[in-house]
Design a protein around this motif. Structure first.
Motif, PDB file in Angstrom:
ATOM      1  N   ASP A 160      -3.929  16.457  22.534  1.00 15.89           N
ATOM      2  CA  ASP A 160      -4.352  16.260  21.149  1.00 15.89           C
ATOM      3  C   ASP A 160      -5.825  15.918  20.987  1.00 15.89           C
ATOM      4  OD1 ASP A 160      -1.712  16.660  20.294  1.00 15.89           O
ATOM      5  OD2 ASP A 160      -1.221  14.561  20.704  1.00 15.89           O
ATOM      6  N   GLU A 161      -6.532  15.568  22.053  1.00 15.76           N
ATOM      7  CA  GLU A 161      -7.920  15.170  21.896  1.00 15.76           C
ATOM      8  C   GLU A 161      -8.777  16.350  21.433  1.00 15.76           C
ATOM      9  OE1 GLU A 161      -6.800  13.023  25.862  1.00 15.76           O
ATOM     10  OE2 GLU A 161      -6.266  14.906  24.873  1.00 15.76           O
ATOM     11  N   GLU A 162      -9.835  16.025  20.746  1.00 16.32           N
ATOM     12  CA  GLU A 162     -10.805  17.022  20.323  1.00 16.32           C
ATOM     13  C   GLU A 162     -12.125  16.746  21.033  1.00 16.32           C
ATOM     14  OE1 GLU A 162     -10.418  19.682  18.522  1.00 16.32           O
ATOM     15  OE2 GLU A 162      -8.294  19.278  18.113  1.00 16.32           O
ATOM     16  N   PRO A 163     -12.823  17.806  21.477  1.00 16.85           N
ATOM     17  CA  PRO A 163     -14.123  17.581  22.116  1.00 16.85           C
ATOM     18  C   PRO A 163     -15.129  17.021  21.131  1.00 16.85           C
ATOM     19  CG  PRO A 163     -13.709  19.935  21.774  1.00 16.85           C
ATOM     20  CD  PRO A 163     -12.441  19.222  21.436  1.00 16.85           C
ATOM     21  N   GLU A 164     -16.129  16.336  21.657  1.00 12.92           N
ATOM     22  CA  GLU A 164     -17.213  15.843  20.825  1.00 12.92           C
ATOM     23  C   GLU A 164     -18.114  17.003  20.407  1.00 12.92           C
ATOM     24  OE1 GLU A 164     -19.251  12.824  23.016  1.00 12.92           O
ATOM     25  OE2 GLU A 164     -17.416  11.714  23.494  1.00 12.92           O
ATOM     26  N   GLU A 165     -19.034  16.717  19.521  1.00 17.13           N
ATOM     27  CA  GLU A 165     -19.940  17.765  19.070  1.00 17.13           C
ATOM     28  C   GLU A 165     -20.679  18.382  20.259  1.00 17.13           C
ATOM     29  OE1 GLU A 165     -23.726  18.403  15.997  1.00 17.13           O
ATOM     30  OE2 GLU A 165     -22.681  16.460  16.106  1.00 17.13           O
ATOM     31  N   GLY A 166     -20.641  19.697  20.343  1.00 15.50           N
ATOM     32  CA  GLY A 166     -21.278  20.392  21.452  1.00 15.50           C
ATOM     33  C   GLY A 166     -20.400  20.521  22.671  1.00 15.50           C
ATOM     34  N   GLY A 167     -19.225  19.926  22.632  1.00 17.88           N
ATOM     35  CA  GLY A 167     -18.322  19.989  23.763  1.00 17.88           C
ATOM     36  C   GLY A 167     -17.348  21.149  23.670  1.00 17.88           C
ATOM     37  N   GLU A 168     -16.634  21.395  24.764  1.00 18.09           N
ATOM     38  CA  GLU A 168     -15.664  22.473  24.844  1.00 18.09           C
ATOM     39  C   GLU A 168     -14.303  21.917  25.253  1.00 18.09           C
ATOM     40  OE1 GLU A 168     -16.241  25.598  24.119  1.00 18.09           O
ATOM     41  OE2 GLU A 168     -18.434  25.517  23.908  1.00 18.09           O
ATOM     42  N   ARG A 169     -13.254  22.628  24.868  1.00 17.54           N
ATOM     43  CA  ARG A 169     -11.916  22.324  25.376  1.00 17.54           C
ATOM     44  C   ARG A 169     -11.716  23.121  26.657  1.00 17.54           C
ATOM     45  NH1 ARG A 169      -7.530  19.997  23.242  1.00 17.54           N
ATOM     46  NH2 ARG A 169      -8.484  19.963  21.164  1.00 17.54           N
ATOM     47  N   ILE A 170     -11.495  22.419  27.746  1.00 21.19           N
ATOM     48  CA  ILE A 170     -11.424  23.026  29.082  1.00 21.19           C
ATOM     49  C   ILE A 170      -9.967  23.070  29.537  1.00 21.19           C
ATOM     50  CG2 ILE A 170     -12.055  22.711  31.514  1.00 21.19           C
ATOM     51  CD1 ILE A 170     -14.579  21.213  30.460  1.00 21.19           C
ATOM     52  N   THR A 171      -9.533  24.248  29.966  1.00 25.30           N
ATOM     53  CA  THR A 171      -8.178  24.405  30.495  1.00 25.30           C
ATOM     54  C   THR A 171      -8.223  24.285  32.016  1.00 25.30           C
ATOM     55  OG1 THR A 171      -7.595  25.869  28.669  1.00 25.30           O
ATOM     56  CG2 THR A 171      -6.153  25.894  30.601  1.00 25.30           C
ATOM     57  N   TRP A 172      -7.449  23.350  32.545  1.00 25.12           N
ATOM     58  CA  TRP A 172      -7.459  23.044  33.995  1.00 25.12           C
ATOM     59  C   TRP A 172      -6.046  23.213  34.523  1.00 25.12           C
ATOM     60  CZ3 TRP A 172     -11.698  20.560  36.736  1.00 25.12           C
ATOM     61  CH2 TRP A 172     -11.386  20.205  38.058  1.00 25.12           C
ATOM     62  N   HIS A 173      -5.846  24.160  35.440  1.00 19.18           N
ATOM     63  CA  HIS A 173      -4.535  24.392  36.014  1.00 19.18           C
ATOM     64  C   HIS A 173      -4.414  23.648  37.341  1.00 19.18           C
ATOM     65  CE1 HIS A 173      -3.194  28.165  33.579  1.00 19.18           C
ATOM     66  NE2 HIS A 173      -3.623  27.169  32.818  1.00 19.18           N
ATOM     67  N   ALA A 174      -3.340  22.895  37.482  1.00 25.42           N
ATOM     68  CA  ALA A 174      -3.165  21.989  38.624  1.00 25.42           C
ATOM     69  C   ALA A 174      -2.093  22.527  39.561  1.00 25.42           C
ATOM     70  CB  ALA A 174      -2.820  20.595  38.107  1.00 25.42           C
ATOM     71  N   GLY A 175      -0.959  21.845  39.635  1.00 19.75           N
ATOM     72  CA  GLY A 175       0.164  22.242  40.488  1.00 19.75           C
ATOM     73  C   GLY A 175       1.390  21.531  39.973  1.00 19.75           C
ATOM     74  N   GLY A 176       2.422  21.455  40.809  1.00 18.20           N
ATOM     75  CA  GLY A 176       3.643  20.775  40.410  1.00 18.20           C
ATOM     76  C   GLY A 176       3.441  19.273  40.273  1.00 18.20           C
ATOM     77  N   THR A 177       4.240  18.652  39.441  1.00 18.56           N
ATOM     78  CA  THR A 177       4.086  17.221  39.171  1.00 18.56           C
ATOM     79  C   THR A 177       4.454  16.360  40.366  1.00 18.56           C
ATOM     80  OG1 THR A 177       6.303  17.181  38.192  1.00 18.56           O
ATOM     81  CG2 THR A 177       4.447  17.501  36.693  1.00 18.56           C
ATOM     82  N   ASP A 178       5.143  16.916  41.371  1.00 16.87           N
ATOM     83  CA  ASP A 178       5.539  16.135  42.542  1.00 16.87           C
ATOM     84  C   ASP A 178       4.521  16.209  43.673  1.00 16.87           C
ATOM     85  OD1 ASP A 178       8.127  15.196  41.624  1.00 16.87           O
ATOM     86  OD2 ASP A 178       8.788  17.276  41.783  1.00 16.87           O
ATOM     87  N   GLY A 179       3.461  16.995  43.502  1.00 20.51           N
ATOM     88  CA  GLY A 179       2.463  17.137  44.549  1.00 20.51           C
ATOM     89  C   GLY A 179       1.243  16.267  44.302  1.00 20.51           C
ATOM     90  N   THR A 180       0.113  16.658  44.887  1.00 18.48           N
ATOM     91  CA  THR A 180      -1.139  15.916  44.772  1.00 18.48           C
ATOM     92  C   THR A 180      -2.041  16.498  43.692  1.00 18.48           C
ATOM     93  OG1 THR A 180      -1.009  15.416  47.138  1.00 18.48           O
ATOM     94  CG2 THR A 180      -3.134  15.055  46.080  1.00 18.48           C
TER      95      THR A 180
END
Length: 336
Positions: A45-65
């Motif tokens: 739900d957060e919104e970036p600050e002025e001049g900022g971007e929304r960054i999509t970060w792909h991780a892994g399974g919730t049981d890993g690191t």
């Protein structure tokens, strides 16, 4: 960058074993993790600050690191840049390469061997002759240790003892599955020699606990949460790889490195366990804005003291060790 080959490993058999699943990962099975609005509960739900971007970060399974580490990286980037990071739980390395290639992820955590295969168009059937040249490196982070979990009741003392058994090699198309099949191949075992199961780490731990598999491969920086939880409720063993096997692996697949799980890392495992590891790394895509990549890289490596998950390993001085693909100019601007 010159292409390399998997010397002693039968690549054709390995490609056949993992190819179908990997193709699915690249063809659009992105986001098959928890139904959490596409962010794993991190940054919806957060919104970036002025001049900022929304960054999509792909991780892994919730049981890993990957997932908890990505959550900490999100906090660091959110707190030190105008940008906002959304972390998504995924099937990890191979799937994440697909999402970077499709442009549905801006950054992703992947294994350095999978990055090499993808960039050079080798090593896996979906990459063979179809290099993913759009992916770029940001930094290597920490060793991802190969855990081969066995039940004491299975009487498994070596990889060869898994012949005729049931082995969970990790999610279909994942870096864990690739590593597991490479290691088993080095011991002379193909998928014709054992029954293969494919799940995430949490389910693999349950299968060990319930006696449904003889062994499970789990790849992650120790301590891995799924293994910690399992060891507190069930007696387990972690298979030692003898020096000959480790030497063969390092000769056949140069992305492996020798590694040790220190005794006491997991309950009931008092002695050091000798094994091998690959490197976890941050990757991005070629077309991502140079300034954005530099902002993210700067935030992470100027604030490593705020990262607990594998924080002892993450360091600007070692962040290019094991880098297997070309560096993004934004990351290069920071490190140079």
């Amino acid at each position: 960058m010159a292409k390399r080959v998997m010397n002693g490993i039968d690549r054709r058999r390995l490609l056949k074993a993992v190819g179908v699943a990997g193709v699915a990962g690249l063809a659009g099975c992105i986001g098959e993790g928890p139904d959490d609005g596409g962010n794993g509960g991190n940054g919806g739900d957060e919104e970036p600050e002025e001049g900022g971007e929304r960054i999509t970060w792909h991780a892994g399974g919730t049981d890993g690191t990957y997932y908890p580490l990505s959550g900490e990286i999100k906090n660091v980037v959110d707190d030190n840049t105008p940008h906002v990071v959304q972390v998504q739980s995924t099937g990890a390395s191979v799937e994440n390469v697909g999402s970077l290639n499709e442009g549905t992820a801006d950054f992703a955590l992947i294994q350095n061997d999978i990055a090499y295969f993808a960039y050079n168009g080798t090593g896996l059937e979906e990459f063979e002759g179809n290099p993913i040249e759009s992916i770029r490196g940001v930094a290597t982070l920490y060793p991802e240790t190969i855990h081969i979990i066995v039940s004491p009741d299975a009487n498994v003392q070596s990889l060869e003892d898994l012949e005729g058994g049931t082995v969970n090699t990790g999610d279909l198309g994942s870096g864990t599955q690739v590593n597991a099949l490479q290691i088993l191949e080095t011991a002379g075992l193909t998928t014709d020699d054992f029954t293969e199961q494919n799940t995430g780490f949490g389910t693999a731990a349950d299968q060990i606990r319930d006696g449904d598999v003889d062994a499970a491969f789990i790849v992650g920086g120790w301590p891995v949460g799924a293994v910690e939880d399992l060891a507190t409720t069930t007696e387990i063993e972690i298979l030692n790889l003898d020096q000959g096997t480790r030497d063969a692996l390092l000769s056949d697949a140069e992305w492996f490195a020798e590694d040790t799980i220190p005794g006491g890392t997991y309950e009931g495992i008092d002695e050091d366990v000798e094994t091998v590891s690959v490197q976890a790394m941050i990757a991005t895509r070629e077309d991502l804005d140079e300034g954005l990549v530099e902002d993210v890289t700067t935030a992470i490596f100027d604030n490593v003291d705020q990262i607990e998950t594998k924080g002892d390993f993450i360091d600007v001085e070692t962040a290019q060790e094991g880098m297997s693909i070309d560096l993004h100019p934004g990351a290069e601007a920071y490190f140079n």
